[in-house]
Design an enzyme around this catalytic site. Sequence first.
Site, PDB file in Angstrom:
ATOM      1  N   ASN A   1      46.143  40.825  44.230  1.00 24.38           N
ATOM      2  CA  ASN A   1      45.718  40.489  42.864  1.00 24.38           C
ATOM      3  C   ASN A   1      45.655  41.808  42.098  1.00 24.38           C
ATOM      4  O   ASN A   1      44.687  42.561  42.218  1.00 24.38           O
ATOM      5  CB  ASN A   1      44.355  39.799  42.924  1.00 24.38           C
ATOM      6  CG  ASN A   1      43.879  39.339  41.557  1.00 24.38           C
ATOM      7  OD1 ASN A   1      44.560  39.570  40.547  1.00 24.38           O
ATOM      8  ND2 ASN A   1      42.725  38.688  41.522  1.00 24.38           N
TER       9      ASN A   1
ATOM     10  N   ARG B   1      48.946  36.946  42.978  1.00 22.38           N
ATOM     11  CA  ARG B   1      48.326  36.148  41.928  1.00 22.38           C
ATOM     12  C   ARG B   1      48.911  36.606  40.600  1.00 22.38           C
ATOM     13  O   ARG B   1      48.914  37.801  40.294  1.00 22.38           O
ATOM     14  CB  ARG B   1      46.820  36.386  41.939  1.00 22.38           C
ATOM     15  CG  ARG B   1      46.129  35.585  40.895  1.00 22.38           C
ATOM     16  CD  ARG B   1      44.657  35.877  40.878  1.00 22.38           C
ATOM     17  NE  ARG B   1      44.014  34.903  40.021  1.00 22.38           N
ATOM     18  CZ  ARG B   1      42.722  34.778  39.909  1.00 22.38           C
ATOM     19  NH1 ARG B   1      41.933  35.549  40.606  1.00 22.38           N
ATOM     20  NH2 ARG B   1      42.211  33.877  39.110  1.00 22.38           N
TER      21      ARG B   1
ATOM     22  N   HIS C   1      42.391  29.489  36.226  1.00 19.44           N
ATOM     23  CA  HIS C   1      41.654  29.123  37.455  1.00 19.44           C
ATOM     24  C   HIS C   1      42.375  28.010  38.219  1.00 19.44           C
ATOM     25  O   HIS C   1      41.762  27.284  39.003  1.00 19.44           O
ATOM     26  CB  HIS C   1      40.228  28.624  37.151  1.00 19.44           C
ATOM     27  CG  HIS C   1      39.300  29.670  36.647  1.00 19.44           C
ATOM     28  ND1 HIS C   1      38.320  29.399  35.703  1.00 19.44           N
ATOM     29  CD2 HIS C   1      39.191  30.985  36.914  1.00 19.44           C
ATOM     30  CE1 HIS C   1      37.656  30.503  35.433  1.00 19.44           C
ATOM     31  NE2 HIS C   1      38.158  31.476  36.147  1.00 19.44           N
TER      32      HIS C   1
ATOM     33  N   GLY D   1      31.572  30.612  37.174  1.00 18.67           N
ATOM     34  CA  GLY D   1      31.342  31.971  37.663  1.00 18.67           C
ATOM     35  C   GLY D   1      31.120  32.877  36.481  1.00 18.67           C
ATOM     36  O   GLY D   1      30.564  32.452  35.476  1.00 18.67           O
TER      37      GLY D   1
ATOM     38  N   ARG E   1      32.184  35.938  27.518  1.00 12.51           N
ATOM     39  CA  ARG E   1      33.107  35.319  26.559  1.00 12.51           C
ATOM     40  C   ARG E   1      32.414  34.199  25.791  1.00 12.51           C
ATOM     41  O   ARG E   1      31.621  33.444  26.366  1.00 12.51           O
ATOM     42  CB  ARG E   1      34.322  34.724  27.273  1.00 12.51           C
ATOM     43  CG  ARG E   1      35.191  35.738  27.968  1.00 12.51           C
ATOM     44  CD  ARG E   1      36.470  35.068  28.473  1.00 12.51           C
ATOM     45  NE  ARG E   1      37.149  35.900  29.435  1.00 12.51           N
ATOM     46  CZ  ARG E   1      37.448  35.532  30.688  1.00 12.51           C
ATOM     47  NH1 ARG E   1      37.124  34.324  31.130  1.00 12.51           N
ATOM     48  NH2 ARG E   1      38.066  36.353  31.486  1.00 12.51           N
TER      49      ARG E   1
ATOM     50  N   ASP F   1      24.895  38.179  33.876  1.00 19.86           N
ATOM     51  CA  ASP F   1      24.743  37.704  35.252  1.00 19.86           C
ATOM     52  C   ASP F   1      23.697  36.578  35.321  1.00 19.86           C
ATOM     53  O   ASP F   1      22.563  36.750  34.868  1.00 19.86           O
ATOM     54  CB  ASP F   1      24.315  38.884  36.145  1.00 19.86           C
ATOM     55  CG  ASP F   1      24.423  38.528  37.608  1.00 19.86           C
ATOM     56  OD1 ASP F   1      23.715  37.607  38.065  1.00 19.86           O
ATOM     57  OD2 ASP F   1      25.226  39.178  38.305  1.00 19.86           O
ATOM     58  N   PHE F   2      24.101  35.447  35.902  1.00 19.48           N
ATOM     59  CA  PHE F   2      23.205  34.281  35.925  1.00 19.48           C
ATOM     60  C   PHE F   2      21.913  34.547  36.704  1.00 19.48           C
ATOM     61  O   PHE F   2      20.879  33.955  36.405  1.00 19.48           O
ATOM     62  CB  PHE F   2      23.938  33.061  36.496  1.00 19.48           C
ATOM     63  CG  PHE F   2      24.777  32.365  35.459  1.00 19.48           C
ATOM     64  CD1 PHE F   2      25.956  32.953  35.000  1.00 19.48           C
ATOM     65  CD2 PHE F   2      24.402  31.149  34.924  1.00 19.48           C
ATOM     66  CE1 PHE F   2      26.732  32.335  34.025  1.00 19.48           C
ATOM     67  CE2 PHE F   2      25.167  30.522  33.953  1.00 19.48           C
ATOM     68  CZ  PHE F   2      26.336  31.115  33.506  1.00 19.48           C
ATOM     69  N   ARG F   3      21.986  35.433  37.705  1.00 16.59           N
ATOM     70  CA  ARG F   3      20.749  35.739  38.454  1.00 16.59           C
ATOM     71  C   ARG F   3      19.734  36.418  37.548  1.00 16.59           C
ATOM     72  O   ARG F   3      18.542  36.104  37.576  1.00 16.59           O
ATOM     73  CB  ARG F   3      21.059  36.625  39.660  1.00 16.59           C
ATOM     74  CG  ARG F   3      21.652  35.860  40.805  1.00 16.59           C
ATOM     75  CD  ARG F   3      22.274  36.782  41.797  1.00 16.59           C
ATOM     76  NE  ARG F   3      23.437  37.457  41.226  1.00 16.59           N
ATOM     77  CZ  ARG F   3      24.395  38.017  41.941  1.00 16.59           C
ATOM     78  NH1 ARG F   3      24.316  38.024  43.239  1.00 16.59           N
ATOM     79  NH2 ARG F   3      25.435  38.596  41.366  1.00 16.59           N
TER      80      ARG F   3
ATOM     81  N   GLY G   1      30.893  31.557  41.841  1.00 19.32           N
ATOM     82  CA  GLY G   1      29.585  32.208  42.009  1.00 19.32           C
ATOM     83  C   GLY G   1      28.386  31.356  41.644  1.00 19.32           C
ATOM     84  O   GLY G   1      27.473  31.155  42.465  1.00 19.32           O
TER      85      GLY G   1
ATOM     86  N   GLY H   1      28.465  28.045  40.568  1.00 19.74           N
ATOM     87  CA  GLY H   1      28.616  26.679  41.081  1.00 19.74           C
ATOM     88  C   GLY H   1      28.247  26.574  42.550  1.00 19.74           C
ATOM     89  O   GLY H   1      27.674  25.582  42.995  1.00 19.74           O
TER      90      GLY H   1
ATOM     91  N   ASN I   1      26.241  28.853  44.202  1.00 21.73           N
ATOM     92  CA  ASN I   1      24.949  29.476  44.561  1.00 21.73           C
ATOM     93  C   ASN I   1      23.791  29.193  43.619  1.00 21.73           C
ATOM     94  O   ASN I   1      22.718  29.765  43.799  1.00 21.73           O
ATOM     95  CB  ASN I   1      25.132  31.001  44.622  1.00 21.73           C
ATOM     96  CG  ASN I   1      26.181  31.397  45.637  1.00 21.73           C
ATOM     97  OD1 ASN I   1      26.034  31.110  46.810  1.00 21.73           O
ATOM     98  ND2 ASN I   1      27.242  32.022  45.178  1.00 21.73           N
TER      99      ASN I   1
ATOM    100  N   GLU J   1      40.491  31.202  46.700  1.00 26.04           N
ATOM    101  CA  GLU J   1      41.780  31.349  46.020  1.00 26.04           C
ATOM    102  C   GLU J   1      42.780  32.120  46.873  1.00 26.04           C
ATOM    103  O   GLU J   1      43.965  31.797  46.883  1.00 26.04           O
ATOM    104  CB  GLU J   1      41.579  32.046  44.666  1.00 26.04           C
ATOM    105  CG  GLU J   1      40.803  31.168  43.692  1.00 26.04           C
ATOM    106  CD  GLU J   1      40.328  31.907  42.464  1.00 26.04           C
ATOM    107  OE1 GLU J   1      41.075  31.949  41.486  1.00 26.04           O
ATOM    108  OE2 GLU J   1      39.196  32.440  42.486  1.00 26.04           O
TER     109      GLU J   1
HETATM  110  P1  AMP Z   1      32.111  34.815  40.243  1.00 27.31           P
HETATM  111  O1  AMP Z   1      32.751  35.210  38.933  1.00 27.31           O
HETATM  112  O2  AMP Z   1      32.651  33.521  40.780  1.00 27.31           O
HETATM  113  O3  AMP Z   1      32.070  35.913  41.240  1.00 27.31           O
HETATM  114  O4  AMP Z   1      30.564  34.501  39.889  1.00 27.31           O
HETATM  115  C1  AMP Z   1      29.705  35.490  39.437  1.00 27.31           C
HETATM  116  C2  AMP Z   1      28.453  34.827  38.911  1.00 27.31           C
HETATM  117  O5  AMP Z   1      27.825  34.092  39.983  1.00 27.31           O
HETATM  118  C3  AMP Z   1      27.411  35.831  38.398  1.00 27.31           C
HETATM  119  O6  AMP Z   1      26.950  35.445  37.112  1.00 27.31           O
HETATM  120  C4  AMP Z   1      26.304  35.707  39.413  1.00 27.31           C
HETATM  121  O7  AMP Z   1      25.054  35.881  38.831  1.00 27.31           O
HETATM  122  C5  AMP Z   1      26.428  34.261  39.875  1.00 27.31           C
HETATM  123  N1  AMP Z   1      25.692  34.086  41.131  1.00 27.31           N
HETATM  124  C6  AMP Z   1      25.945  34.659  42.320  1.00 27.31           C
HETATM  125  N2  AMP Z   1      24.968  34.331  43.198  1.00 27.31           N
HETATM  126  C7  AMP Z   1      24.073  33.567  42.526  1.00 27.31           C
HETATM  127  C8  AMP Z   1      22.828  32.944  42.879  1.00 27.31           C
HETATM  128  N3  AMP Z   1      22.336  33.063  44.105  1.00 27.31           N
HETATM  129  N4  AMP Z   1      22.183  32.244  41.914  1.00 27.31           N
HETATM  130  C9  AMP Z   1      22.689  32.135  40.671  1.00 27.31           C
HETATM  131  N5  AMP Z   1      23.851  32.705  40.275  1.00 27.31           N
HETATM  132  C10 AMP Z   1      24.530  33.421  41.193  1.00 27.31           C
END
Ligand code: AMP
Length: 400
Positions: A7, A93, A183, A211, A242, A284-286, A332, A334, A336, A385
């Site tokens: 990639n 990719r 995606h 994600g 975005r 970041d969702f966390r 990410g 979806g 976690n 992927e």
């Molecule tokens: P990705 O682009 O698929 O790598 O996803 C990244 C996103 O997944 C980031 O915003 C992370 O905060 C979120 N993520 C990863 N682990 C967790 C978790 N345990 N709880 C909530 N969001 C998560």
Amino acid sequence: MNVLVINAGSSSLKYQLLNPETGDLLAKGLCERIGLDGKFTYKPMVEGKEGVKAIDIPMPTHSEAIQATLNALIDPVNGVIASMDEIDAVGHRVLHGGEKFSAPVLLTDEVLSTVEECIPLAPLHNPANIIGIKACAAVLGDKVPQVGIFDTAFHQTMPPKAYMYAIPYEYYQNDSLRRYGAHGTSHRYVTKRCAEILGRNDLKIVSCHLGNGSSLAAVDCGKSVDTSMGLTPLAGLPMGTRSGDMDCGVLEFIMKKYNMGIEEAVNMLNKKSGMLGLSGVSSDFRDLEAGAKAGNERCALALEVFEYDVRKLIGSYAAAMGGVDVIVFTAGVGENGPSTRANCLKGLEFLGVKVDPEKNNVRGKECIISTDDSKVLAMVIPTNEELMIAMDTMDVVKSL
Ligand code: AMP
């Protein structure tokens, strides 16, 4: 059979060496700061082998990055294969295949020039992908087949009513401007897994790739019939940074009032908007979950906007397909984020979706998260992927 999955970005290159027949991952890693100060990471997945993290290796171009990758893979001490002969094919990719590619394809010179023709549709990504392909050919020679897997290909089954923009028709005719989606490899992998797990190929699935970048796809009997990203990945849901869909008039207002050029404005929509723009804290969702828990209202608002948009889109895709059997969560967030998943599905009880809070309390593994009596299944299926690319590459090579 071993497939090297590449990639390539403009200054980075991610790689994995996989066996698509067994699904085994032998090694993975990353070349960063290509053309700058070159950082190389290698992670062997075989016991007893040691990796390296962000070590300095000169990588003036992608060719040196590929060479560094191969050197690590065949290293007598920490390598995972004995020689380059054990790499049977390379799968690349590629972001945009326009209307030219609806399936994985062997990368011949002719195909590569068609990929080049798609550059205007993805001016940032396709040139980097092409550089990666050419660098691999230069280093590995033409005995190792190279296959292109396009992010847009899976969505080529969308009907015109789903992909046409309601702007003057000549922009489609002359410039190929339409919805393409992205995606695709991820949506294809998880919907294929879903069909395998449930033993059915007649399912209406809403696939939610949530994600840092997010998109939904409506997949009817294995075919993508609609998706939320558009000509570019800027469309659809609000994402990490975005904006997702919004009124184009907002852009006009901001550009005029703040004397902004189009590049700066689009950069703002791509890099400073979404969860980051709304919360002012993080993409970041966390971080957003932690902020919301601590009482930060803008973090809570960002999450609410995201979850509300996912919920509305699930509803609209159920309408588009005349029903929905399964809602799949991946990527990410979806995979976690139990609370994000539950909130996305809240209010969809009228469709027949009932979440089981205990089953939903799961991270990163394939499982059903809806109750036994839920009419619509809700599932978590971790995406892969790279494995999908390796399997596609194998299929193309075996068909030669
Ligand atoms: P990705 O682009 O698929 O790598 O996803 C990244 C996103 O997944 C980031 O915003 C992370 O905060 C979120 N993520 C990863 N682990 C967790 C978790 N345990 N709880 C909530 N969001 C998560």
